[in-house]
Scaffold this motif. Sequence first.
Motif, PDB file in Angstrom:
ATOM      1  N   LEU A  96     -40.136  11.298   7.421  1.00 11.74           N
ATOM      2  CA  LEU A  96     -41.482  11.794   7.156  1.00 11.74           C
ATOM      3  C   LEU A  96     -41.566  13.275   7.519  1.00 11.74           C
ATOM      4  O   LEU A  96     -41.171  13.669   8.619  1.00 11.74           O
ATOM      5  CB  LEU A  96     -42.508  11.002   7.977  1.00 11.74           C
ATOM      6  CG  LEU A  96     -43.970  11.472   7.914  1.00 11.74           C
ATOM      7  CD1 LEU A  96     -44.518  11.340   6.489  1.00 11.74           C
ATOM      8  CD2 LEU A  96     -44.826  10.684   8.901  1.00 11.74           C
ATOM      9  N   THR A  98     -44.443  16.092   7.799  1.00 13.92           N
ATOM     10  CA  THR A  98     -45.897  16.304   7.757  1.00 13.92           C
ATOM     11  C   THR A  98     -46.264  17.702   7.282  1.00 13.92           C
ATOM     12  O   THR A  98     -47.302  17.898   6.643  1.00 13.92           O
ATOM     13  CB  THR A  98     -46.514  16.051   9.136  1.00 13.92           C
ATOM     14  OG1 THR A  98     -45.862  16.892  10.106  1.00 13.92           O
ATOM     15  CG2 THR A  98     -46.338  14.592   9.552  1.00 13.92           C
ATOM     16  N   ASP A  99     -45.410  18.691   7.606  1.00 15.68           N
ATOM     17  CA  ASP A  99     -45.655  20.065   7.154  1.00 15.68           C
ATOM     18  C   ASP A  99     -44.319  20.801   7.149  1.00 15.68           C
ATOM     19  O   ASP A  99     -43.744  21.061   8.211  1.00 15.68           O
ATOM     20  CB  ASP A  99     -46.649  20.774   8.077  1.00 15.68           C
ATOM     21  CG  ASP A  99     -47.073  22.143   7.542  1.00 15.68           C
ATOM     22  OD1 ASP A  99     -46.411  22.664   6.615  1.00 15.68           O
ATOM     23  OD2 ASP A  99     -48.072  22.688   8.050  1.00 15.68           O
ATOM     24  N   ASP A 103     -41.486  22.371  10.146  1.00 17.90           N
ATOM     25  CA  ASP A 103     -40.352  21.467  10.326  1.00 17.90           C
ATOM     26  C   ASP A 103     -39.072  22.296  10.317  1.00 17.90           C
ATOM     27  O   ASP A 103     -38.767  22.982   9.344  1.00 17.90           O
ATOM     28  CB  ASP A 103     -40.321  20.431   9.193  1.00 17.90           C
ATOM     29  CG  ASP A 103     -39.423  19.250   9.521  1.00 17.90           C
ATOM     30  OD1 ASP A 103     -38.256  19.480   9.872  1.00 17.90           O
ATOM     31  OD2 ASP A 103     -39.897  18.097   9.427  1.00 17.90           O
ATOM     32  N   SER A 120     -45.571  18.579   2.211  1.00 17.49           N
ATOM     33  CA  SER A 120     -45.168  17.368   2.926  1.00 17.49           C
ATOM     34  C   SER A 120     -44.382  16.444   2.007  1.00 17.49           C
ATOM     35  O   SER A 120     -44.454  16.562   0.782  1.00 17.49           O
ATOM     36  CB  SER A 120     -46.377  16.654   3.528  1.00 17.49           C
ATOM     37  OG  SER A 120     -47.361  16.401   2.550  1.00 17.49           O
ATOM     38  N   VAL A 122     -42.193  12.294   2.043  1.00 18.69           N
ATOM     39  CA  VAL A 122     -41.719  11.095   2.722  1.00 18.69           C
ATOM     40  C   VAL A 122     -40.611  10.495   1.868  1.00 18.69           C
ATOM     41  O   VAL A 122     -40.714  10.457   0.641  1.00 18.69           O
ATOM     42  CB  VAL A 122     -42.865  10.079   2.960  1.00 18.69           C
ATOM     43  CG1 VAL A 122     -43.510   9.658   1.657  1.00 18.69           C
ATOM     44  CG2 VAL A 122     -42.363   8.854   3.713  1.00 18.69           C
ATOM     45  N   GLU A 143     -50.384  19.574   3.493  1.00 24.35           N
ATOM     46  CA  GLU A 143     -49.775  19.069   4.709  1.00 24.35           C
ATOM     47  C   GLU A 143     -50.482  17.784   5.152  1.00 24.35           C
ATOM     48  O   GLU A 143     -51.628  17.536   4.789  1.00 24.35           O
ATOM     49  CB  GLU A 143     -49.835  20.113   5.835  1.00 24.35           C
ATOM     50  CG  GLU A 143     -51.224  20.471   6.293  1.00 24.35           C
ATOM     51  CD  GLU A 143     -51.826  21.615   5.504  1.00 24.35           C
ATOM     52  OE1 GLU A 143     -52.816  22.202   5.997  1.00 24.35           O
ATOM     53  OE2 GLU A 143     -51.313  21.936   4.400  1.00 24.35           O
ATOM     54  N   ASN A 144     -49.772  16.990   5.940  1.00 22.83           N
ATOM     55  CA  ASN A 144     -50.314  15.734   6.469  1.00 22.83           C
ATOM     56  C   ASN A 144     -50.823  14.788   5.377  1.00 22.83           C
ATOM     57  O   ASN A 144     -51.779  14.045   5.580  1.00 22.83           O
ATOM     58  CB  ASN A 144     -51.448  16.015   7.469  1.00 22.83           C
ATOM     59  CG  ASN A 144     -50.973  16.840   8.645  1.00 22.83           C
ATOM     60  OD1 ASN A 144     -49.969  16.517   9.276  1.00 22.83           O
ATOM     61  ND2 ASN A 144     -51.683  17.932   8.932  1.00 22.83           N
ATOM     62  N   SER A 145     -50.174  14.817   4.221  1.00 25.58           N
ATOM     63  CA  SER A 145     -50.586  13.933   3.126  1.00 25.58           C
ATOM     64  C   SER A 145     -50.111  12.501   3.341  1.00 25.58           C
ATOM     65  O   SER A 145     -50.671  11.573   2.763  1.00 25.58           O
ATOM     66  CB  SER A 145     -50.037  14.452   1.791  1.00 25.58           C
ATOM     67  OG  SER A 145     -50.685  15.636   1.409  1.00 25.58           O
ATOM     68  N   SER A 147     -48.578   9.331   6.044  1.00 27.26           N
ATOM     69  CA  SER A 147     -48.684   8.777   7.387  1.00 27.26           C
ATOM     70  C   SER A 147     -47.617   7.709   7.588  1.00 27.26           C
ATOM     71  O   SER A 147     -46.911   7.339   6.645  1.00 27.26           O
ATOM     72  CB  SER A 147     -50.071   8.158   7.568  1.00 27.26           C
ATOM     73  OG  SER A 147     -50.182   7.006   6.731  1.00 27.26           O
TER      74      SER A 147
END
Length: 239
Positions: A96, A98-99, A103, A120, A122, A143-145, A147
């Motif tokens: 994952l 997140t941004d 990272d 972002s 995954v 970002e943070n799309s 979880s």
Amino acid sequence: MAVKLPLADELAAIFARASELLLTDETVSRALELITAAAEAAVPGAAGAGVTLIDADGRKHTASASNTLVEVADARQYDLGQGPCLLAWASGEPVLVTDVRNDHRWPAWASAATELGLRSSVSAPLLTGDSALGAVKLYARDENSFSPATVRLLELFAAQATIFLINAQARESARMISEDLRDALAHREIIAVAKGILMARHGLDEDTAMQDLLMESRRAKRSLRDISVELVSSTQLPR
């Protein structure tokens, strides 16, 4: 960004539709396209989805992509030899991001992703036993799309994609065997001679000699008739 994931019955409907392909002559490409489209549609905010396949020699290719952006983002990972999709494949664990700007695991790829407007991602590996065939991935522009819940969802899609791949490989093996047998019937005389040569040369029974011819045909990717003709032609028959 909060992501509303599909309900269990919606996922069941997606997988039920996908599973129908296992009973048809649909190609693995079509099956992966369905999985890719379903994965993207299942996660609001996704900018694209794709499936990367990696063979035993490490050759990578995007087998399915929902749009050009996914293809380009994947190509950056392949060219640089780094990125979340490749890590998911190598580690056998979901990855994952997140941004990408914060990272530091893959600086070069993070920079390339930022240039593409991606923030972002995954990725989930296509696991079969102790190895991975590749990975399914989602990209997003914000970002943070994604979880941990998105990770679990993508693992379900990865499992379905793996089933397609395993079944496609089994179908392909069966198809090749069927083609070999049809070829054998069409050219049974020359094949019978080749089979007799193997039986005499190596002390084989008839079934084992036939299996050896079939295996050589598949290994060399040549017809059973051509393999038999070559064997007969290269054998000095007694006068």
